[in-house]
Scaffold this motif. Sequence first.
Motif, PDB file in Angstrom:
ATOM      1  N   UNK A 161     -16.154  -3.419  -4.788  1.00  0.00           N
ATOM      2  CA  UNK A 161     -15.842  -3.203  -3.442  1.00  0.00           C
ATOM      3  C   UNK A 161     -14.348  -2.758  -3.266  1.00  0.00           C
ATOM      4  N   UNK A 162     -14.156  -1.475  -2.617  1.00  0.00           N
ATOM      5  CA  UNK A 162     -12.737  -1.094  -2.493  1.00  0.00           C
ATOM      6  C   UNK A 162     -12.192  -0.364  -3.373  1.00  0.00           C
ATOM      7  N   UNK A 163     -13.018  -0.135  -4.740  1.00  0.00           N
ATOM      8  CA  UNK A 163     -12.607   0.809  -5.690  1.00  0.00           C
ATOM      9  C   UNK A 163     -13.147   2.321  -5.540  1.00  0.00           C
ATOM     10  N   UNK A 164     -12.536   3.037  -5.609  1.00  0.00           N
ATOM     11  CA  UNK A 164     -13.300   4.516  -5.470  1.00  0.00           C
ATOM     12  C   UNK A 164     -13.109   5.210  -6.941  1.00  0.00           C
ATOM     13  N   UNK A 246      -9.033  -1.711   1.517  1.00  0.00           N
ATOM     14  CA  UNK A 246      -7.801  -0.863   1.320  1.00  0.00           C
ATOM     15  C   UNK A 246      -8.256  -0.343  -0.225  1.00  0.00           C
ATOM     16  N   UNK A 247      -8.792   0.908   0.044  1.00  0.00           N
ATOM     17  CA  UNK A 247      -9.505   1.670  -1.082  1.00  0.00           C
ATOM     18  C   UNK A 247      -8.641   1.852  -2.301  1.00  0.00           C
ATOM     19  N   UNK A 248      -9.060   1.373  -3.572  1.00  0.00           N
ATOM     20  CA  UNK A 248      -8.128   1.629  -4.995  1.00  0.00           C
ATOM     21  C   UNK A 248      -8.874   2.789  -5.892  1.00  0.00           C
ATOM     22  N   UNK A 249      -8.038   3.647  -6.037  1.00  0.00           N
ATOM     23  CA  UNK A 249      -8.715   4.734  -6.878  1.00  0.00           C
ATOM     24  C   UNK A 249      -8.905   4.457  -8.207  1.00  0.00           C
ATOM     25  N   UNK A 250      -9.785   4.974  -9.035  1.00  0.00           N
ATOM     26  CA  UNK A 250      -9.706   4.728 -10.383  1.00  0.00           C
ATOM     27  C   UNK A 250     -10.413   5.913 -10.907  1.00  0.00           C
ATOM     28  N   UNK A 251      -9.756   6.223 -12.197  1.00  0.00           N
ATOM     29  CA  UNK A 251     -10.203   7.820 -12.743  1.00  0.00           C
ATOM     30  C   UNK A 251     -11.765   7.829 -13.165  1.00  0.00           C
TER      31      UNK A 251
END
Length: 251
Positions: A161-164, A246-251
């Motif tokens: 949750x919160x990871x995009x 608080x969305x966290x970006x991931x590759x």
Amino acid sequence: MSGLAYGWRWLRSLLFSGVIYAAMLPIGLAYTPWAIMSRDGAVAAAHTWCRFVRWLARVLLGLRTEVRGTPPEGEVMVAAKHQSFLDIIMIYGSVPRGRFIMKKELVYAPVLGQIALRMGCVPVDRGKRGAAIKKMMVEVRAGRDDPGQLIIYPQGTRLAPGVHAPYKTGTAAIYRELNQPCVPVACNVGLFWPRRGVLRRPGTAVVEFLPPIPPGLPAPEFMARLEAEIEPRSNALMAEAGFPLAVEETA
């Protein structure tokens, strides 16, 4: 939470995990004669296991599961947010003829592989997904296979949750090949059943079937619309459950 309460929750979670996976074998074997004769038997076995998991989660863990929206019944593509194994269980258990794209190697898994094939899952070699989808459509149109709901995960993996993560363009290729409506699915299940680890948390895990996207859209428009449907609604479901976004970006 006290150490004692945490330890008790962890032990119940461990017991839960052991019971649900152990239950696969007797349920699979019980339905095997029916599954050999008809795909209905394999689907019934999977649905029975999904219902058992949801029931045991509520009884043993205090984890309720809620399906919102209208699960599709016709030939559609289902494109879902993927946070843990629980969203697979809830989505598959809610549609009448779900199927997944799976690695070809899983076909050789005892009992599980054969049940998956009888459910209508599509085994693929690496890099040959398009050919597998075409073959599946030919079989359906020729009456040699049952129509159903192809369930895919457009981000390609489970995300906390919160990871995009970016939506993969292969999703648009499947959408174009199927030429069917696409039903987006949002969820918050990772708050209660994480993608890794044993601990399960009480609460209400939700998957929500959203209004379908019609077939025939250009790939960029389809991908933009799919993400715009799934991400905000998943965030809303997580916020509803008390998750600070608080969305966290991931590759």
